[in-house]
Write a protein that holds these residues in place. Structure first.
Motif, mmCIF file in Angstrom:
data_model
loop_
_atom_site.group_PDB
_atom_site.id
_atom_site.type_symbol
_atom_site.label_atom_id
_atom_site.label_comp_id
_atom_site.label_asym_id
_atom_site.label_seq_id
_atom_site.Cartn_x
_atom_site.Cartn_y
_atom_site.Cartn_z
ATOM 1 N N SER A 50 -31.528 44.044 25.721
ATOM 2 C CA SER A 50 -32.406 42.873 25.668
ATOM 3 C C SER A 50 -33.121 42.659 27.005
ATOM 4 N N ALA A 51 -32.452 42.999 28.102
ATOM 5 C CA ALA A 51 -33.108 42.896 29.416
ATOM 6 C C ALA A 51 -34.262 43.891 29.520
ATOM 7 N N VAL A 52 -34.051 45.091 28.994
ATOM 8 C CA VAL A 52 -35.104 46.117 29.012
ATOM 9 C C VAL A 52 -36.283 45.659 28.148
ATOM 10 N N MET A 53 -35.955 45.073 26.992
ATOM 11 C CA MET A 53 -37.006 44.591 26.091
ATOM 12 C C MET A 53 -37.836 43.500 26.758
ATOM 13 N N HIS A 54 -37.143 42.625 27.480
ATOM 14 C CA HIS A 54 -37.843 41.537 28.170
ATOM 15 C C HIS A 54 -38.844 42.115 29.189
ATOM 16 N N ALA A 55 -38.391 43.106 29.953
ATOM 17 C CA ALA A 55 -39.266 43.738 30.950
ATOM 18 C C ALA A 55 -40.443 44.427 30.258
ATOM 19 N N ARG A 56 -40.148 45.096 29.161
ATOM 20 C CA ARG A 56 -41.188 45.823 28.431
ATOM 21 C C ARG A 56 -42.282 44.863 27.953
ATOM 22 N N LYS A 57 -41.843 43.695 27.452
ATOM 23 C CA LYS A 57 -42.807 42.694 26.974
ATOM 24 C C LYS A 57 -43.637 42.141 28.121
ATOM 25 N N THR A 58 -42.987 41.867 29.234
ATOM 26 C CA THR A 58 -43.702 41.316 30.397
ATOM 27 C C THR A 58 -44.787 42.280 30.855
ATOM 28 N N ILE A 59 -44.422 43.549 30.943
ATOM 29 C CA ILE A 59 -45.370 44.566 31.428
ATOM 30 C C ILE A 59 -46.510 44.746 30.409
ATOM 31 N N ALA A 60 -46.132 44.800 29.129
ATOM 32 C CA ALA A 60 -47.153 44.952 28.083
ATOM 33 C C ALA A 60 -48.144 43.788 28.114
ATOM 34 N N ASN A 61 -47.612 42.565 28.209
ATOM 35 C CA ASN A 61 -48.493 41.388 28.265
ATOM 36 C C ASN A 61 -49.458 41.472 29.429
ATOM 37 N N PHE A 62 -48.938 41.900 30.546
ATOM 38 C CA PHE A 62 -49.748 41.906 31.774
ATOM 39 C C PHE A 62 -50.954 42.837 31.657
ATOM 40 N N THR A 245 -30.675 58.149 30.176
ATOM 41 C CA THR A 245 -30.177 56.768 30.200
ATOM 42 C C THR A 245 -31.123 55.894 31.016
ATOM 43 N N LEU A 246 -31.476 54.776 30.465
ATOM 44 C CA LEU A 246 -32.450 53.920 31.142
ATOM 45 C C LEU A 246 -31.881 53.330 32.432
ATOM 46 N N ASN A 247 -32.742 53.251 33.418
ATOM 47 C CA ASN A 247 -32.420 52.642 34.706
ATOM 48 C C ASN A 247 -32.567 51.125 34.528
ATOM 49 N N VAL A 248 -31.553 50.529 33.910
ATOM 50 C CA VAL A 248 -31.673 49.123 33.497
ATOM 51 C C VAL A 248 -31.951 48.213 34.701
ATOM 52 N N THR A 249 -31.187 48.401 35.763
ATOM 53 C CA THR A 249 -31.372 47.556 36.953
ATOM 54 C C THR A 249 -32.802 47.674 37.479
ATOM 55 N N GLY A 250 -33.268 48.898 37.570
ATOM 56 C CA GLY A 250 -34.623 49.138 38.063
ATOM 57 C C GLY A 250 -35.670 48.536 37.142
ATOM 58 N N ILE A 251 -35.443 48.688 35.846
ATOM 59 C CA ILE A 251 -36.405 48.172 34.866
ATOM 60 C C ILE A 251 -36.462 46.640 34.934
ATOM 61 N N VAL A 252 -35.294 46.016 35.110
ATOM 62 C CA VAL A 252 -35.265 44.546 35.253
ATOM 63 C C VAL A 252 -36.079 44.139 36.484
ATOM 64 N N GLY A 253 -35.898 44.880 37.579
ATOM 65 C CA GLY A 253 -36.648 44.586 38.806
ATOM 66 C C GLY A 253 -38.143 44.808 38.623
ATOM 67 N N PHE A 254 -38.475 45.882 37.947
ATOM 68 C CA PHE A 254 -39.888 46.197 37.680
ATOM 69 C C PHE A 254 -40.518 45.073 36.854
ATOM 70 N N GLY A 255 -39.783 44.634 35.819
ATOM 71 C CA GLY A 255 -40.288 43.546 34.963
ATOM 72 C C GLY A 255 -40.512 42.278 35.768
ATOM 73 N N LYS A 256 -39.554 41.953 36.632
ATOM 74 C CA LYS A 256 -39.684 40.750 37.454
ATOM 75 C C LYS A 256 -40.874 40.896 38.410
ATOM 76 N N ALA A 257 -41.042 42.086 38.971
ATOM 77 C CA ALA A 257 -42.162 42.316 39.893
ATOM 78 C C ALA A 257 -43.491 42.084 39.179
ATOM 79 N N VAL A 258 -43.598 42.549 37.952
ATOM 80 C CA VAL A 258 -44.832 42.351 37.180
ATOM 81 C C VAL A 258 -45.007 40.868 36.828
#
Ligand code: PLP
Length: 413
Positions: A50-62, A245-258
């Protein structure tokens, strides 16, 4: 006034510091929420997914995409490799011709050279002295066998911003896939995959105050649906486009950065541009023979690339320990090669090895810029007094200096 910290960081095109808010968002994903996003049988997995999905949505929206069109990778290098190799492989039955430019990041340039070794034909379009390509030349270069056009959105050395919408339109009309390396554009200038008619785009987290080692690729899935062949295979993650395997921590950070970029995209570039212009005006008002590499207006707000005539940039930088900048050149081990990009915009080797890239960022202050101007003016004046390049002038070799000056004038007109 805050106390200034040294060295002053002015190399934000190379990488950016992680925003403290990004770091806070990542923390729980190291120790507590450590699940594998592909684990379907327990809450550890669901939480990660769900954290990965959240980041994916944030990036897609942007970027005005659909979350299904975003795939996570290890960074822009991998995304660009995937775009070039994956699209070339998927469309090779249609043709084997690709168009790109002479000023792409090495990730783009080198992956295209690899494709040439594999039997593809690549046209590297030249650019003018500001780094722009000629749209008519691009149109004329298109053949029936052209399957892909790959042009960066903004250049990492000289900050030139391309009119990617214009290229997008041409590609759409001719049914050619359009990929753009948006690594330096993301978060700094508006980037909308629908408006620009982009079919695939590469980006990276660590250029926008997120962690290193994570990035993404946008791949259009309708109007038209872009086909791409996976280059890393295995567990079938990311809809079989990129296993591992997804880099979940990194993806969460990437999503927050976006997410932060989407909050500050209106005002932050204005403030950074103000500092950049202050740096430019401060240096050029106090020093002669400083030339701007690239375009003055179609330029990333945080980029400044200057040629300080008669000063060798490696000597310059080693006298400038308290300010972190970079040469416009790629340093391979200890030998300094003139930058491929600066060469492409017509600089001589001398001018190229006298150029410095400044990359401003979110955390720079006006005090830092004032200090930088003062120190650089001092150092350049000092180095020029002792410059072997300048002393050529007094040792009877006037001819060659005049030739250099003439070339410089031609390029900066
Ligand atoms: C930094 C950069 C890359 C490479 O990104 P990584 O995530 O470090 O692999 C590619 N293209 C451009 C324009 C860049 O600035």
């Amino acid at each position: 006034m805050n106390e200034m910290k040294f060295p002053i960081y002015l190399d934000n095109h190379a990488t950016t510091p992680v925003d403290p808010e990004v770091f806070e968002a990542m923390k729980p994903y190291f120790l507590e929420k450590f699940g594998n996003a592909s684990s379907k049988n327990h809450s550890f997995g669901w939480e990660a997914e769900s954290a990965v999905m959240h980041a994916r949505k944030t990036i897609a929206n942007f970027i005005n995409a659909n979350p299904k069109e975003i795939y996570f990778t290890s960074g822009a290098t991998e995304s660009i490799n995937l775009a070039h190799f994956g699209i070339a492989e998927a469309y090779s039955h249609k043709g084997k011709h690709i168009i790109s430019t002479a000023v792409e990041h090495s990730a783009g340039n080198d992956s295209l050279h690899k494709l040439e070794e594999r039997g593809f034909e690549v046209t590297y379009l030249p650019v003018n002295h500001e780094g722009f390509l000629d749209i008519n030349l691009l149109k004329d270069s298109i053949k029936d066998s052209t399957i892909l056009i790959s042009v960066m959105a903004a250049n990492n050395e000289i900050g030139t911003i391309n009119d990617i919408t214009e290229i997008g339109k041409i590609c759409r009309e001719r049914g050619i896939i359009f990929h753009t390396d948006a690594t330096q554009a993301l978060g700094k200038i508006p980037f909308d995959v629908q408006k620009s008619l982009v079919d695939a785009a590469s980006f990276s987290s660590h250029k926008i105050y997120g962690p290193k080692g994570v990035g993404g690729i946008y791949i259009r899935n309708r109007n038209p649906r872009v086909r791409i062949i996976a280059q890393i295979v295995g567990g079938g993650q990311e809809n079989n486009i990129r296993s591992g395997t997804l880099n979940v921590t990194g993806i969460v950070g990437f999503g927050k950065a976006v997410e932060i970029c989407s909050r500050v995209i209106e005002e932050e570039p204005v403030g950074i541009k103000f500092l950049r212009d202050k740096l430019y005006n401060g240096l050029t008002s106090q020093l002669d023979d400083v030339l701007l590499n690239g375009s003055i207006d179609q330029r990333l707000p945080n980029n400044l690339n200057l040629c300080f005539k008669y000063v060798r940039s490696e000597v310059f930088i080693s006298s400038l320990k308290e300010i972190a900048v970079s040469t416009g050149s790629a340093c391979s081990s200890s030998t300094l090669k003139p930058s491929r990009i600066l060469k492409a915009i017509g600089l001589t080797d001398e001018m190229s090895t006298s150029s410095i890239r400044f990359g401003l960022g979110r955390f720079n202050t006006i005090e830092e810029i004032d200090y930088t101007v003062k120190r650089i003016v001092e150092i350049v004046k000092h180095l020029r007094e002792a410059s072997p390049l300048k002393s050529v002038e007094s040792s009877g070799q006037k001819q060659s200096i005049e030739q250099i000056a003439k070339r410089i004038e031609q390029q900066s007109e």
